[in-house]
Design a protein around this motif. Structure first.
Motif, PDB file in Angstrom:
ATOM      1  N   PRO A  46       0.847  -1.447   0.006  1.00 31.25           N
ATOM      2  CA  PRO A  46      -0.012   0.107   0.320  1.00 31.25           C
ATOM      3  C   PRO A  46       0.871   1.431  -0.004  1.00 31.25           C
ATOM      4  O   PRO A  46       0.295   2.215  -0.822  1.00 31.25           O
ATOM      5  N   PHE A  47       2.049   1.167   0.887  1.00 28.23           N
ATOM      6  CA  PHE A  47       2.933   2.310   0.901  1.00 28.23           C
ATOM      7  C   PHE A  47       3.587   2.597  -0.481  1.00 28.23           C
ATOM      8  O   PHE A  47       3.734   3.723  -1.223  1.00 28.23           O
ATOM      9  N   LEU A  48       3.783   1.654  -1.276  1.00 28.10           N
ATOM     10  CA  LEU A  48       4.419   1.535  -2.671  1.00 28.10           C
ATOM     11  C   LEU A  48       3.394   2.054  -3.492  1.00 28.10           C
ATOM     12  O   LEU A  48       3.920   2.750  -4.520  1.00 28.10           O
ATOM     13  N   LEU A  49       2.020   1.636  -3.587  1.00 25.42           N
ATOM     14  CA  LEU A  49       1.273   2.136  -4.391  1.00 25.42           C
ATOM     15  C   LEU A  49       0.905   3.732  -4.316  1.00 25.42           C
ATOM     16  O   LEU A  49       0.736   4.416  -5.157  1.00 25.42           O
ATOM     17  N   ILE A  50       0.845   4.069  -2.885  1.00 25.67           N
ATOM     18  CA  ILE A  50       0.655   5.561  -2.787  1.00 25.67           C
ATOM     19  C   ILE A  50       1.686   6.290  -3.412  1.00 25.67           C
ATOM     20  O   ILE A  50       1.496   7.413  -4.175  1.00 25.67           O
ATOM     21  N   VAL A  89       9.685   4.536   4.569  1.00 26.82           N
ATOM     22  CA  VAL A  89       9.192   2.974   4.771  1.00 26.82           C
ATOM     23  C   VAL A  89       8.936   2.464   3.293  1.00 26.82           C
ATOM     24  O   VAL A  89       9.580   1.341   3.160  1.00 26.82           O
ATOM     25  N   ALA A  90       8.465   2.897   2.372  1.00 27.89           N
ATOM     26  CA  ALA A  90       8.355   2.465   1.001  1.00 27.89           C
ATOM     27  C   ALA A  90       9.771   2.366   0.674  1.00 27.89           C
ATOM     28  O   ALA A  90       9.989   1.336  -0.180  1.00 27.89           O
ATOM     29  N   ALA A  91      10.640   3.296   0.421  1.00 31.02           N
ATOM     30  CA  ALA A  91      11.968   3.274  -0.143  1.00 31.02           C
ATOM     31  C   ALA A  91      12.715   2.230   0.636  1.00 31.02           C
ATOM     32  O   ALA A  91      13.427   1.581   0.101  1.00 31.02           O
ATOM     33  N   SER A  92      12.469   2.211   1.905  1.00 26.88           N
ATOM     34  CA  SER A  92      13.291   1.239   2.705  1.00 26.88           C
ATOM     35  C   SER A  92      13.145  -0.282   2.089  1.00 26.88           C
ATOM     36  O   SER A  92      13.905  -0.950   1.974  1.00 26.88           O
ATOM     37  N   TRP A  93      11.771  -0.765   1.949  1.00 25.00           N
ATOM     38  CA  TRP A  93      11.446  -1.964   1.734  1.00 25.00           C
ATOM     39  C   TRP A  93      11.469  -2.238   0.277  1.00 25.00           C
ATOM     40  O   TRP A  93      11.388  -3.443  -0.340  1.00 25.00           O
ATOM     41  N   MET A  94      11.436  -1.151  -0.654  1.00 23.54           N
ATOM     42  CA  MET A  94      11.151  -1.710  -2.243  1.00 23.54           C
ATOM     43  C   MET A  94      12.249  -2.463  -2.660  1.00 23.54           C
ATOM     44  O   MET A  94      11.939  -3.318  -3.503  1.00 23.54           O
ATOM     45  N   TRP A  95      13.503  -1.906  -2.304  1.00 23.11           N
ATOM     46  CA  TRP A  95      14.577  -2.743  -2.920  1.00 23.11           C
ATOM     47  C   TRP A  95      14.578  -4.204  -2.301  1.00 23.11           C
ATOM     48  O   TRP A  95      15.015  -5.147  -3.031  1.00 23.11           O
ATOM     49  N   PHE A 143      15.204  -0.134  -8.253  1.00 27.41           N
ATOM     50  CA  PHE A 143      16.285  -0.013  -7.279  1.00 27.41           C
ATOM     51  C   PHE A 143      16.994   1.395  -7.244  1.00 27.41           C
ATOM     52  O   PHE A 143      17.169   1.988  -6.261  1.00 27.41           O
ATOM     53  N   PHE A 144      16.915   2.044  -8.295  1.00 23.70           N
ATOM     54  CA  PHE A 144      17.651   3.268  -8.430  1.00 23.70           C
ATOM     55  C   PHE A 144      16.350   4.411  -7.676  1.00 23.70           C
ATOM     56  O   PHE A 144      17.010   5.211  -6.646  1.00 23.70           O
ATOM     57  N   LEU A 145      15.203   4.154  -7.953  1.00 23.55           N
ATOM     58  CA  LEU A 145      14.149   5.085  -6.814  1.00 23.55           C
ATOM     59  C   LEU A 145      14.256   4.898  -5.448  1.00 23.55           C
ATOM     60  O   LEU A 145      14.242   5.854  -4.884  1.00 23.55           O
ATOM     61  N   SER A 146      14.498   3.700  -5.245  1.00 26.09           N
ATOM     62  CA  SER A 146      14.819   3.351  -3.534  1.00 26.09           C
ATOM     63  C   SER A 146      15.938   3.956  -3.103  1.00 26.09           C
ATOM     64  O   SER A 146      15.975   4.745  -2.176  1.00 26.09           O
ATOM     65  N   ALA A 147      16.942   3.828  -4.005  1.00 25.93           N
ATOM     66  CA  ALA A 147      18.437   4.201  -3.215  1.00 25.93           C
ATOM     67  C   ALA A 147      18.264   5.835  -3.409  1.00 25.93           C
ATOM     68  O   ALA A 147      18.766   6.332  -2.042  1.00 25.93           O
ATOM     69  N   THR A 148      17.793   6.390  -4.168  1.00 26.46           N
ATOM     70  CA  THR A 148      17.914   7.981  -4.388  1.00 26.46           C
ATOM     71  C   THR A 148      16.787   8.693  -3.329  1.00 26.46           C
ATOM     72  O   THR A 148      17.330   9.666  -2.771  1.00 26.46           O
ATOM     73  N   GLY A 149      15.698   7.832  -3.346  1.00 29.57           N
ATOM     74  CA  GLY A 149      14.771   8.288  -2.320  1.00 29.57           C
ATOM     75  C   GLY A 149      15.302   8.378  -0.825  1.00 29.57           C
ATOM     76  O   GLY A 149      15.124   9.395  -0.045  1.00 29.57           O
ATOM     77  N   LEU A 150      16.340   7.274  -0.435  1.00 30.38           N
ATOM     78  CA  LEU A 150      16.702   7.202   0.828  1.00 30.38           C
ATOM     79  C   LEU A 150      17.640   8.242   1.182  1.00 30.38           C
ATOM     80  O   LEU A 150      17.879   8.623   2.296  1.00 30.38           O
TER      81      LEU A 150
END
Length: 478
Positions: free
Chosen positions: A42-46, A171-177, A231-238
């Motif tokens: 749900p966090f990823l969807l948002i 939370v979304a960025a931490s778990w996405m990868w 992976f790119f969005l997760s890393a750069t978002g963090l």
């Protein structure tokens, strides 16, 4: 498999499925991927929906504010900045003159930025036609962003809930990868074991499959195509999140990976007494240096001319000194590839550059961080960047939908044991892990929990709940 001989099964054959083996790693990944998908999706969807909206921010800016951002007709030569500033201040005498941003292209307006206490961290930006010095309008901006872009940015970053809302995106960025990496391992192993051992079996959905297998193939194959972008969005978002961003800053400190600082202290001047270790020391402190009077508009032209002579082309931001001990700062702000981020400190009284930082001299980590942020925001490669991000967002929405659909398709349908959703993977998979995996994995997970605090906290919360549920079920069956 059952034995085909007449001898009874040996006792050692019973516990074999629960013995430690590398199959335990897969079982753990299945369980982790399932629960992370169910609770984090749900966090990823948002994030995907709000990110998709943000990708069209530049086009919305032109639709809503095009009359302010652009000129009707480009002229041959722009008026001096002093004239443009005088026109802006004539229309808007309120506040203090904070900075001036020169046009990024021949069709863009000059931005005269005013600082007003009542606007807090936002500013009032006056847009001026550089060829006629005509004021085209004004907007309340946030570090250069228009109201609609600021609204969409806040929606994506914190759902307009302030610092509390930022927890969702972290939370979304931490778990996405984690979800993506686990899904890749599971799918590649499954595809190689059950389908043709070729790239086609991994990269394309199975057209012959039906039901949950068909949904799984679309879910997984799409994930493979999107993996690098996710992976790119997760890393750069963090990197600019709250808690993980602080950890990343500590890594940059240790690796000396920060961008070089510009020395804005004028030669021979006494540094402000309270500057201390502030990264903006010599520019905006208070102490022995006196507060600078309102900047003379003519000095903007002097600072610009000196910066141009030093090689700073394209759009630049000119910031007057905050006190008599500080120099002017002229910084390139071209965020489109090839980027330009050189900065100079200028003594307008002497027409000299007193300090110069060059993009070429940035450490590799600083360059990657800067470029990553611009790519994440859809700026680095212009419209192509926006299109790629939009496709990734749409793909993530579809992957999430297919994930929940699989959960529903796996539900028992027999009348005597029907259920609304599929059964969760079995508990206790950690007991199946080989000892080397446990020895290496536990410290690795602890290190990840330090680097990504919200990942560690949510994982620990899940483990506590999982143990509690297991104890309750055990007591019920006892």
């Amino acid at each position: 498999m059952t034995s085909t001989t007449g001898t009874p099964p040996q006792r050692s054959a019973g516990p074999e499925p629960v013995g430690r083996s590398w199959q335990g790693v897969r079982a753990l990944l299945v369980r982790l991927h399932f629960y992370a998908g169910v609770f984090v999706a749900p966090f990823l969807l948002i994030a995907a929906v709000t990110g998709l909206l943000y990708t069209v921010a530049p086009q919305l800016d032109q639709v809503l504010y095009g009359d302010k951002l652009s000129v009707e007709q480009a002229g041959e030569r722009p008026r001096p900045l002093a004239e443009q500033i005088a026109a802006a201040r004539g229309a808007h005498p309120e506040g203090a003159l904070a900075e001036v941003v020169t046009p990024a292209s021949a069709e863009d307006t000059t931005r005269v930025v005013l600082s007003l206490p009542e606007l807090g961290e936002k500013q009032r930006t006056v847009f001026v036609d550089p060829y006629t010095a005509e004021v085209k309008g004004e907007l309340t901006t946030w570090f250069g962003s228009t109201p609609v872009t600021t609204w969409l940015d806040d929606l994506h970053r914190n759902l307009h809930l302030g610092e509390t809302g930022r927890l969702y995106s972290e939370v979304a960025a931490s778990w996405m990868w984690v979800i993506v990496a686990g899904g890749l391992v599971l799918w590649i192993g499954r595809a190689r074991g059950q389908r043709a051992k070729s790239a086609r079996g991994v990269l394309l959905p199975d057209g012959t499959a039906r039901g949950v297998r068909r949904t799984r193939s679309w879910h997984a194959a799409t994930g493979v195509w999107l993996a690098l972008g996710l992976f790119f969005l997760s890393a750069t978002g963090l990197t600019w999140s709250h808690y993980a961003g602080e950890r990343f800053g500590q890594v940059l400190d240790a690796a000396k990976g920060h961008a070089p600082e510009l020395d804005t202290l004028l030669p021979g001047a006494e540094p402000p007494a309270e500057a201390g270790g502030d990264e903006h020391a010599g520019h905006g402190g208070h102490g022995s240096a006196e507060e600078a009077p309102q900047a003379d508009p003519a000095d903007f032209d002097k600072a610009l001319a000196t910066a141009r002579q030093a090689g700073l082309g394209g759009t630049v931001t000119l910031t007057p000194p905050a006190d008599t001990a500080s120099a002017w700062v002229v910084a390139q702000s071209d965020n489109v590839w090839p980027v330009h981020y050189d900065r100079v400190a200028v003594d307008t009284a002497k027409g000299e550059v007193t300090s110069h930082t060059r993009w070429a001299d940035y450490p590799v980590l600083a360059k990657l961080t800067k470029l990553g942020v611009q790519g994440h925001m859809g700026v680095l490669f212009g419209v192509l960047n926006q299109i790629v991000l939009a496709l990734i967002a749409i793909g993530l929405i579809l992957i999430t939908f297919w994930g929940y659909r699989m959960w529903w398709q796996r539900r028992p349908t027999r009348e005597d044991r029907s259920a609304a959703l599929g059964k969760a993977p079995a508990r206790g998979t950690w007991r199946l892990l080989p000892l080397p995996v446990l020895v290496i994995g536990i410290p690795a997970v602890a290190a990840l929990g330090w680097a990504l605090p919200l990942l560690g906290i949510t994982l620990a919360a899940f483990l506590v709940v999982d143990v509690a549920v297991g104890l309750v079920r055990r007591n019920r069956t006892a």
